[in-house]
Design a protein around this motif. Structure first.
Motif, mmCIF file in Angstrom:
data_model
loop_
_atom_site.group_PDB
_atom_site.id
_atom_site.type_symbol
_atom_site.label_atom_id
_atom_site.label_comp_id
_atom_site.label_asym_id
_atom_site.label_seq_id
_atom_site.Cartn_x
_atom_site.Cartn_y
_atom_site.Cartn_z
ATOM 1 N N GLY A 23 0.788 -1.225 0.000
ATOM 2 C CA GLY A 23 0.000 0.000 0.000
ATOM 3 C C GLY A 23 0.820 1.275 0.000
ATOM 4 O O GLY A 23 0.252 2.373 0.047
ATOM 5 N N PHE A 24 2.160 1.146 -0.045
ATOM 6 C CA PHE A 24 3.019 2.337 -0.026
ATOM 7 C C PHE A 24 2.636 3.271 -1.177
ATOM 8 O O PHE A 24 2.385 2.797 -2.285
ATOM 9 N N PRO A 25 2.543 4.593 -0.945
ATOM 10 C CA PRO A 25 2.943 5.362 0.241
ATOM 11 C C PRO A 25 1.844 5.563 1.286
ATOM 12 O O PRO A 25 1.888 6.521 2.033
ATOM 13 N N TRP A 26 0.878 4.673 1.298
ATOM 14 C CA TRP A 26 -0.093 4.617 2.389
ATOM 15 C C TRP A 26 -1.003 5.846 2.485
ATOM 16 O O TRP A 26 -1.141 6.444 3.554
ATOM 17 N N HIS A 27 -1.617 6.183 1.357
ATOM 18 C CA HIS A 27 -2.655 7.221 1.419
ATOM 19 C C HIS A 27 -3.764 6.728 2.350
ATOM 20 O O HIS A 27 -4.141 5.556 2.321
ATOM 21 N N PRO A 28 -4.283 7.603 3.194
ATOM 22 C CA PRO A 28 -5.267 7.177 4.195
ATOM 23 C C PRO A 28 -6.495 6.529 3.559
ATOM 24 O O PRO A 28 -7.000 6.985 2.534
ATOM 25 N N LYS A 29 -6.973 5.474 4.181
ATOM 26 C CA LYS A 29 -8.202 4.815 3.763
ATOM 27 C C LYS A 29 -9.366 5.410 4.542
ATOM 28 O O LYS A 29 -9.258 5.644 5.756
ATOM 29 N N PRO A 30 -10.485 5.661 3.879
ATOM 30 C CA PRO A 30 -11.629 6.242 4.598
ATOM 31 C C PRO A 30 -12.125 5.342 5.727
ATOM 32 O O PRO A 30 -12.574 5.834 6.772
ATOM 33 N N VAL A 31 -12.051 4.014 5.506
ATOM 34 C CA VAL A 31 -12.546 3.047 6.495
ATOM 35 C C VAL A 31 -11.443 2.033 6.766
ATOM 36 O O VAL A 31 -10.854 1.475 5.840
ATOM 37 N N LEU A 32 -11.162 1.808 8.033
ATOM 38 C CA LEU A 32 -10.118 0.867 8.435
ATOM 39 C C LEU A 32 -10.736 -0.408 9.003
ATOM 40 O O LEU A 32 -11.826 -0.369 9.595
ATOM 41 N N GLU A 33 -10.036 -1.511 8.828
ATOM 42 C CA GLU A 33 -10.427 -2.746 9.490
ATOM 43 C C GLU A 33 -9.698 -2.811 10.823
ATOM 44 O O GLU A 33 -8.461 -2.738 10.873
ATOM 45 N N LEU A 34 -10.441 -2.901 11.916
ATOM 46 C CA LEU A 34 -9.849 -2.839 13.249
ATOM 47 C C LEU A 34 -8.850 -3.970 13.453
ATOM 48 O O LEU A 34 -9.117 -5.130 13.138
ATOM 49 N N SER A 35 -7.678 -3.620 13.973
ATOM 50 C CA SER A 35 -6.625 -4.607 14.213
ATOM 51 C C SER A 35 -5.869 -4.222 15.475
ATOM 52 O O SER A 35 -6.036 -3.129 16.025
ATOM 53 N N ASP A 36 -4.997 -5.115 15.917
ATOM 54 C CA ASP A 36 -4.181 -4.828 17.103
ATOM 55 C C ASP A 36 -3.335 -3.574 16.906
ATOM 56 O O ASP A 36 -3.144 -2.788 17.838
ATOM 57 N N SER A 37 -2.818 -3.385 15.687
ATOM 58 C CA SER A 37 -1.883 -2.283 15.470
ATOM 59 C C SER A 37 -2.574 -0.932 15.319
ATOM 60 O O SER A 37 -1.985 0.101 15.633
ATOM 61 N N ASN A 38 -3.827 -0.913 14.835
ATOM 62 C CA ASN A 38 -4.477 0.398 14.686
ATOM 63 C C ASN A 38 -5.499 0.700 15.775
ATOM 64 O O ASN A 38 -6.108 1.775 15.789
ATOM 65 N N ALA A 39 -5.689 -0.233 16.713
ATOM 66 C CA ALA A 39 -6.673 -0.018 17.779
ATOM 67 C C ALA A 39 -6.336 1.197 18.637
ATOM 68 O O ALA A 39 -7.235 1.800 19.236
ATOM 69 N N VAL A 40 -5.057 1.595 18.665
ATOM 70 C CA VAL A 40 -4.667 2.766 19.444
ATOM 71 C C VAL A 40 -5.385 4.018 18.950
ATOM 72 O O VAL A 40 -5.610 4.968 19.706
ATOM 73 N N GLN A 41 -5.792 4.019 17.675
ATOM 74 C CA GLN A 41 -6.477 5.180 17.128
ATOM 75 C C GLN A 41 -7.873 5.366 17.723
ATOM 76 O O GLN A 41 -8.456 6.450 17.602
ATOM 77 N N LEU A 42 -8.396 4.338 18.368
ATOM 78 C CA LEU A 42 -9.692 4.484 19.037
ATOM 79 C C LEU A 42 -9.632 5.521 20.152
ATOM 80 O O LEU A 42 -10.668 6.061 20.568
ATOM 81 N N ASN A 43 -8.431 5.792 20.643
ATOM 82 C CA ASN A 43 -8.271 6.755 21.738
ATOM 83 C C ASN A 43 -8.061 8.175 21.246
ATOM 84 O O ASN A 43 -7.910 9.095 22.050
ATOM 85 N N GLU A 44 -8.033 8.371 19.925
ATOM 86 C CA GLU A 44 -7.731 9.694 19.389
ATOM 87 C C GLU A 44 -8.950 10.590 19.277
ATOM 88 O O GLU A 44 -8.827 11.787 19.038
ATOM 89 N N GLY A 45 -10.126 10.035 19.426
ATOM 90 C CA GLY A 45 -11.352 10.808 19.297
ATOM 91 C C GLY A 45 -12.513 9.887 18.989
ATOM 92 O O GLY A 45 -12.359 8.658 18.940
ATOM 93 N N PRO A 46 -13.696 10.432 18.762
ATOM 94 C CA PRO A 46 -14.848 9.592 18.461
ATOM 95 C C PRO A 46 -14.620 8.736 17.215
ATOM 96 O O PRO A 46 -14.052 9.195 16.228
ATOM 97 N N CYS A 47 -15.062 7.475 17.279
ATOM 98 C CA CYS A 47 -14.876 6.524 16.175
ATOM 99 C C CYS A 47 -16.185 5.799 15.901
ATOM 100 O O CYS A 47 -16.809 5.278 16.830
ATOM 101 N N LEU A 48 -16.576 5.761 14.634
ATOM 102 C CA LEU A 48 -17.684 4.914 14.235
ATOM 103 C C LEU A 48 -17.120 3.518 14.014
ATOM 104 O O LEU A 48 -16.159 3.347 13.259
ATOM 105 N N VAL A 49 -17.714 2.533 14.686
ATOM 106 C CA VAL A 49 -17.283 1.140 14.538
ATOM 107 C C VAL A 49 -18.496 0.306 14.161
ATOM 108 O O VAL A 49 -19.479 0.251 14.912
ATOM 109 N N LEU A 50 -18.417 -0.339 13.001
ATOM 110 C CA LEU A 50 -19.464 -1.263 12.562
ATOM 111 C C LEU A 50 -18.980 -2.680 12.825
ATOM 112 O O LEU A 50 -18.019 -3.150 12.217
ATOM 113 N N PHE A 51 -19.633 -3.357 13.760
ATOM 114 C CA PHE A 51 -19.295 -4.738 14.099
ATOM 115 C C PHE A 51 -20.059 -5.682 13.164
ATOM 116 O O PHE A 51 -21.273 -5.540 12.986
#
Length: 439
Positions: A308-336
């Protein structure tokens, strides 16, 4: 100006002595730069900052004899008020996370600037989320007319420019800030002009930080793969090490470039430019020096093959161990969703992507960060932990907005989730029409 300030701060602020100040009066006084100071009375670093900030504030405004937030002009008999000097067009507003009003009152009593009233807890929380504040003390500077962020790391401004000679500390182009010699770990020196035409990763890291060392090991492999694929890419290490010996030891493991450790001013300017609040941080830039993503760390860990380099931001992310820290950055919509099947997750991403793109584009046009991040969560240990922590039902599909800093959740449990339902849910949240449940 007043309309922006009132939308941001409300109608009233208070002085350290408890006197109310009309927010619209800031516009009348010609305030051009607004500092938002995020802190708490229980924090020793905040107490230390308040002391140094008070001296800084007085020097810039030249009104150390004036009362809090008064913006005093010439003394009696001086005739008509003169146009304020540029360096005096500064006001600071304290945004507290205190939970005890008496402690808050004791803390703000000696502040020469203004504060959001203690009762404005909801507005304070909105500001913490809007500017993605993750550490205290934090000080950011905004253009008081447009609301654009001028500087995300005001703490370094106080340290590096105590007399305010560089006021108003606006962002400079990366090419200008990085200008000067860069090093390789063999001692070779290159000019920063050698970066022209390349994507650049600006890597803020330090040897004393265990997560930094872990990321560096992965990043070395990512760097090698990207270079072997024929991509023009370079990484610049900006050290936060505590000694030059530590810097040299750590840098010996890196195949890329570094700002010389002795060039503390340039390292600090880069920290200021990108508002670094914690390490490790990897900022990825395009060949023109514009930010592609501030989440280089997450991208590297999620994309071992660097496809995916150079990693342009994706509008929707799939929750994972490595990006879960972003849940603490502000409100997050999560579709389970209720399946580990990639097809199910992909369908869920496609469902919410149009509204995510619309929200992101709307705020990008205003040069602001989107007020929501968007995730799809499948069935795995990370999702189970998140459901347990937030006390969510096991239902799926389940549409939620999680606001960790406010310890609040908003839940829509319906049998079928459509794009129209998602859009209405998001719009109601942004309009503050939804009632939160506690986490």
């Amino acid at each position: 100006m007043s309309s922006f300030l009132e939308e941001l701060l409300g109608e009233k602020l208070v002085t350290g002595g408890g006197e109310e100040v009309d927010v619209h009066s800031l516009g009348a006084r010609g305030i051009s730069l607004l500092g938002l100071y995020f802190g708490c009375s229980l924090s020793a670093p905040c107490a230390q900052l308040s002391a140094s900030l008070a001296a800084f504030y007085g020097r810039l405004r030249g009104d150390t004899a004036a009362g809090p937030g008064t913006g005093a002009g010439p003394g009696p008999g001086a005739g008509a008020a003169a146009e304020p000097e540029p360096r005096r067009r500064l006001e600071i507003v304290f945004v507290s996370s205190d939970q005890d009003q008496r402690q808050w009152q004791d803390f703000v009593r000696d502040m020469p600037w203004l504060a959001l009233p203690y009762k404005e807890k909801h507005r304070k929380l909105k500001l913490w989320n809007k500017y993605r504040i993750s550490n205290i003390p934090s000080l950011i500077f905004l253009d008081a007319t447009t609301g654009k962020v001028v500087c995300r790391n005001g703490l370094l401004v106080i340290r590096d420019d105590p007399e305010g000679l560089e006021f108003p500390w606006g962002p400079k182009p990366f090419r200008e800030v990085i200008a000067g010699p860069l090093l390789r770990n063999n001692g070779q020196s290159l000019e920063s002009s050698s970066l022209e035409g390349s994507h650049v990763g600006v890597y803020f890291s330090a040897h004393w930080c265990p997560p930094c060392r872990s990321l560096t090991r992965v990043l070395v492999e990512s760097y090698r793969k990207i270079k072997e694929a024929g991509q023009k890419f370079e990484i610049i290490f900006v050290s936060a090490d505590r000694s030059e010996d530590s810097f040299k030891q750590y840098f010996s493991e890196m195949p890329w470039l570094a700002v010389p450790y002795t060039d503390e001013a340039r390292r600090s300017r880069l920290n200021r430019l990108y508002g670094i609040q914690g390490i490790p941080t990897l900022i990825v830039l395009d060949p023109q020096g514009e930010v592609i993503t501030r989440q280089g760390r997450v991208e590297v860990l999620n994309d071992e093959d660097c496809r995916g380099f150079p990693w342009h931001p994706k509008p929707v992310l799939e929750l994972s161990d490595s990006n879960a820290v972003q849940l603490n950055e502000g409100p997050c919509l999560v579709l389970f969703v209720d399946s580990e099947d990639d097809g199910e997750s992909e369908a869920a991403k496609q469902l919410i992507q149009p509204i995510a793109e619309k929200i992101i584009a709307k705020y990008k046009a205003k040069e602001e960060e989107a007020p929501l991040l968007f995730f799809v969560a499948g069935e795995d240990d990370m999702t189970d932990s998140l459901r347990d922590y937030t006390n969510l039902p096991e239902a799926a599909p389940l549409l939620t907005i999680l606001d960790m800093s406010a310890r609040a959740k908003y839940v829509m449990d319906v049998e079928e989730i459509t794009p129209a339902i998602v859009e209405a849910f998001v719009n109601d949240f942004l309009a503050e029409k939804l009632k939160p449940e506690p986490i």
